[in-house]
Design a protein around this motif. Structure first.
Motif, mmCIF file in Angstrom:
data_model
loop_
_atom_site.group_PDB
_atom_site.id
_atom_site.type_symbol
_atom_site.label_atom_id
_atom_site.label_comp_id
_atom_site.label_asym_id
_atom_site.label_seq_id
_atom_site.Cartn_x
_atom_site.Cartn_y
_atom_site.Cartn_z
ATOM 1 N N UNK A 1 0.877 -1.172 0.000
ATOM 2 C CA UNK A 1 0.000 0.000 0.000
ATOM 3 C C UNK A 1 0.914 1.221 0.000
ATOM 4 N N UNK A 2 1.287 1.665 -1.192
ATOM 5 C CA UNK A 2 2.338 2.682 -1.288
ATOM 6 C C UNK A 2 1.931 3.859 -2.148
ATOM 7 N N UNK A 3 2.051 5.043 -1.576
ATOM 8 C CA UNK A 3 1.900 6.285 -2.337
ATOM 9 C C UNK A 3 3.263 6.716 -2.859
ATOM 10 N N UNK A 4 3.265 7.520 -3.883
ATOM 11 C CA UNK A 4 4.522 7.981 -4.460
ATOM 12 C C UNK A 4 5.295 8.774 -3.411
ATOM 13 N N UNK A 5 6.585 8.427 -3.243
ATOM 14 C CA UNK A 5 7.428 9.095 -2.248
ATOM 15 C C UNK A 5 8.840 9.195 -2.803
ATOM 16 N N UNK A 6 9.171 10.349 -3.382
ATOM 17 C CA UNK A 6 10.466 10.535 -4.025
ATOM 18 C C UNK A 6 11.420 11.257 -3.076
ATOM 19 N N UNK A 7 12.566 10.623 -2.817
ATOM 20 C CA UNK A 7 13.596 11.238 -1.979
ATOM 21 C C UNK A 7 14.931 11.178 -2.724
ATOM 22 N N UNK A 8 15.912 11.942 -2.218
ATOM 23 C CA UNK A 8 17.260 11.860 -2.767
ATOM 24 C C UNK A 8 18.025 10.818 -1.968
ATOM 25 N N UNK A 9 18.468 9.777 -2.669
ATOM 26 C CA UNK A 9 19.163 8.712 -1.965
ATOM 27 C C UNK A 9 19.794 7.716 -2.909
ATOM 28 N N UNK A 10 20.212 6.601 -2.330
ATOM 29 C CA UNK A 10 20.841 5.531 -3.096
ATOM 30 C C UNK A 10 19.829 4.411 -3.301
ATOM 31 N N UNK B 1 10.314 -10.240 7.717
ATOM 32 C CA UNK B 1 8.883 -10.360 8.039
ATOM 33 C C UNK B 1 8.300 -11.672 7.521
ATOM 34 N N UNK B 2 8.819 -12.167 6.392
ATOM 35 C CA UNK B 2 8.357 -13.459 5.846
ATOM 36 C C UNK B 2 8.935 -14.606 6.660
ATOM 37 N N UNK B 3 10.242 -14.553 6.934
ATOM 38 C CA UNK B 3 10.909 -15.655 7.636
ATOM 39 C C UNK B 3 10.334 -15.900 9.024
ATOM 40 N N UNK B 4 10.016 -14.819 9.728
ATOM 41 C CA UNK B 4 9.554 -14.967 11.114
ATOM 42 C C UNK B 4 8.031 -14.836 11.221
ATOM 43 N N UNK B 5 7.350 -15.131 10.115
ATOM 44 C CA UNK B 5 5.886 -15.079 10.097
ATOM 45 C C UNK B 5 5.317 -16.463 10.379
ATOM 46 N N UNK B 6 4.018 -16.498 10.451
ATOM 47 C CA UNK B 6 3.320 -17.764 10.645
ATOM 48 C C UNK B 6 2.758 -18.236 9.308
ATOM 49 N N UNK B 7 2.549 -19.526 9.212
ATOM 50 C CA UNK B 7 1.919 -20.077 8.007
ATOM 51 C C UNK B 7 0.567 -19.411 7.809
ATOM 52 N N UNK B 8 0.328 -18.921 6.589
ATOM 53 C CA UNK B 8 -0.941 -18.251 6.313
ATOM 54 C C UNK B 8 -0.997 -16.816 6.778
ATOM 55 N N UNK B 9 0.127 -16.301 7.201
ATOM 56 C CA UNK B 9 0.166 -14.925 7.682
ATOM 57 C C UNK B 9 0.286 -13.925 6.539
ATOM 58 N N UNK B 10 0.592 -12.669 6.907
ATOM 59 C CA UNK B 10 0.706 -11.620 5.880
ATOM 60 C C UNK B 10 1.794 -10.625 6.252
ATOM 61 N N UNK B 11 2.302 -9.965 5.207
ATOM 62 C CA UNK B 11 3.274 -8.879 5.370
ATOM 63 C C UNK B 11 2.739 -7.687 4.608
ATOM 64 N N UNK B 12 2.732 -6.530 5.275
ATOM 65 C CA UNK B 12 2.212 -5.328 4.638
ATOM 66 C C UNK B 12 3.303 -4.272 4.557
ATOM 67 N N UNK B 13 3.548 -3.787 3.333
ATOM 68 C CA UNK B 13 4.512 -2.700 3.114
ATOM 69 C C UNK B 13 3.724 -1.437 2.796
ATOM 70 N N UNK B 14 3.862 -0.435 3.664
ATOM 71 C CA UNK B 14 3.140 0.831 3.470
ATOM 72 C C UNK B 14 4.132 1.978 3.263
ATOM 73 N N UNK B 15 3.810 2.854 2.328
ATOM 74 C CA UNK B 15 4.579 4.086 2.110
ATOM 75 C C UNK B 15 3.575 5.227 2.089
ATOM 76 N N UNK B 16 3.690 6.137 3.061
ATOM 77 C CA UNK B 16 2.711 7.218 3.198
ATOM 78 C C UNK B 16 3.403 8.571 3.249
ATOM 79 N N UNK B 17 2.628 9.595 2.841
ATOM 80 C CA UNK B 17 3.092 10.976 2.883
ATOM 81 C C UNK B 17 2.482 11.636 4.112
ATOM 82 N N UNK B 18 3.328 12.013 5.069
ATOM 83 C CA UNK B 18 2.833 12.592 6.326
ATOM 84 C C UNK B 18 3.370 14.009 6.506
#
Length: 440
Positions: A321-330, A345-362
């Protein structure tokens, strides 16, 4: 001034002569024969001396009165002072010289105080009596002597053996050093004698806070030990299996299994070496690529695609769930950061679990967060998970694999981009790691 002095001298001389001739004049006028010539001369001398003393005291006061009224600090050079004009001008020039020297001294003192007061290092200057001449605020703080004053004996600064021994060596004409430990802080003491014409006129003491240096040194030793251990494990496996092949004692049906072990351990070894190289580059901030405009949301989507297979094997869903977020970096470093966060987050998750990646503008920041529904982290371990090779549960970590350097790379990558890092975790519920980037 000149006329007053001349008049006073003439008048004083006349009075003295009169005092000498008065007895003679009286004797002649009244034809005193009762007094002998010798007695008359003695009387004349006594009166002459008395008159001279009286006139000298009286007229010296008269002469000195205008001099006493002079303002020698700021004499009026436009005014004439007669015989003492040259003296007044010399005094004036001397005052100007003294004023310039005092002004220069004050300026130097202000500069010295400004420099030393802003130093993180402590500095103390002692005289040849072992008494404190000067110090800065850092010295009082580092030595734990907030109430110390000028003129006190140096031992009032600190009574530790390390400090006293270093200063004593300096007063004996040698370079003195000491290592002072107070609580969780470590200080290095340097004391050097100040000599004038081969005589010790004082001692200069420098106090350095080397706590961070000591911690880094400890981390270096620990890192070296851990690297040696981590490298030794796969190499030992590879060496052992290779020895079986060399000696020809491997059954034909076991060749494939043993070859798979060599492959897995070699892959683990290569992954470890690559992670060490990445950490080394992050530590030294040495990268071939220049900073560029990077969209964090695009990297998050790329990482999802790269980890789709490992996630599917564990039946873990990756949500972006990611909004556009442009920064100066590598981009390589940011990719490594998001990849390691998501991989963990995948390795230490449970079977049938989920991983959520969020990028927000605050507002003034872009916020990246990676959350999972995994096993979580016990509260006592949260502060240490970014340390190199640190593992919360070593038995579980061995089962899921990894080098133990992933989160350390994440921490260094965040520091490289001046981003803040925070962790929220609840056992058996999940973990969320958040990275906040300032907008460019």
């Amino acid at each position: 001034m000149k006329k007053k002095i001349f008049s006073a001298i003439i008048f004083s001389s006349i009075c003295t002569l009169l005092a000498a001739f008065i007895p003679l004049f009286v004797a002649i006028q009244f034809e005193f024969k009762l007094i002998s010539d010798t007695a008359l001369i003695i009387l004349a001398l006594i009166l002459s001396v008395a008159a001279g003393i009286f006139c000298g005291v009286f007229f010296s006061k008269k002469i000195m009165l205008p001099i006493d009224r002079l303002d020698l600090d700021n004499p009026d050079l436009k005014k004439s002072y007669g015989e003492i004009d040259n003296l007044i001008h010399k005094i004036s020039r001397q005052n100007e010289l003294i004023d310039r020297q005092m002004s220069d001294l004050r300026r130097r003192q202000v500069e010295f105080n400004a420099i030393t007061s802003n130093m993180s290092e402590g500095i103390v200057i002692l005289d040849n009596k072992s008494e404190i001449l000067s110090y800065n605020s850092a010295a009082k703080t580092l030595l734990g002597a907030p109430n110390v004053k000028d003129g006190e004996h140096f031992i009032s600064l600190n009574r530790s053996h390390a400090f006293v021994s270093a200063v004593t060596n300096a007063f004996e004409g040698n370079h003195g050093e000491g290592r002072l430990e107070t609580g969780q802080k470590v200080y290095q003491i340097y004391a050097n004698p100040v000599k004038i014409e081969n005589e010790i006129s004082g001692v200069v003491i420098i106090i350095l806070d080397i706590t961070e240096k000591e911690k880094r040194e400890e981390m270096r030793r620990e890192f070296t030990s851990n690297v040696s251990h981590e490298l030794k494990t796969p190499l030992t496996t590879i060496l052992g299996i290779s020895e079986l092949f060399v000696n020809g004692i491997v059954d034909t049906k076991d060749i494939k299994r043993f070859a798979k072990n060599i492959y897995d351990e070699s892959e683990r070894l290569l992954e470890l070496i690559n992670d060490i190289i990445k950490l080394s580059r992050l530590d030294e901030a040495v990268f071939p690529e220049l900073p560029d405009k990077v969209d964090i949301s695009e990297i998050a989507k790329e990482v999802k695609n790269r980890l789709a297979l490992p996630a599917a094997e564990k039946d873990v869903e990756i949500i972006v769930d990611a909004n556009k977020a442009v920064i100066t970096g590598s981009k390589p470093i940011l990719t490594e950061m998001i990849y390691n966060l998501t991989d963990n987050a995948i390795k230490y998750n449970k079977e049938g679990g989920s991983v959520k990646i969020c990028v927000t503008d605050e507002g003034n920041k872009f916020v990246l967060s990676v959350s999972d529904t995994g096993i979580g982290i016990p509260p006592e371990h949260i502060d240490r998970i970014f340390e190199r090779f640190y593992r919360v549960d070593k038995s579980h970590s061995k089962a899921v694999g990894g080098t133990g350097l992933g989160l350390s790379i994440v921490k260094h990558a965040a520091e490289f981009h001046s981003a803040s890092l925070s962790v929220k975790s609840t056992e058996n519920i999940g973990t969320e790691i958040t990275v906040c980037f300032d907008k460019n």
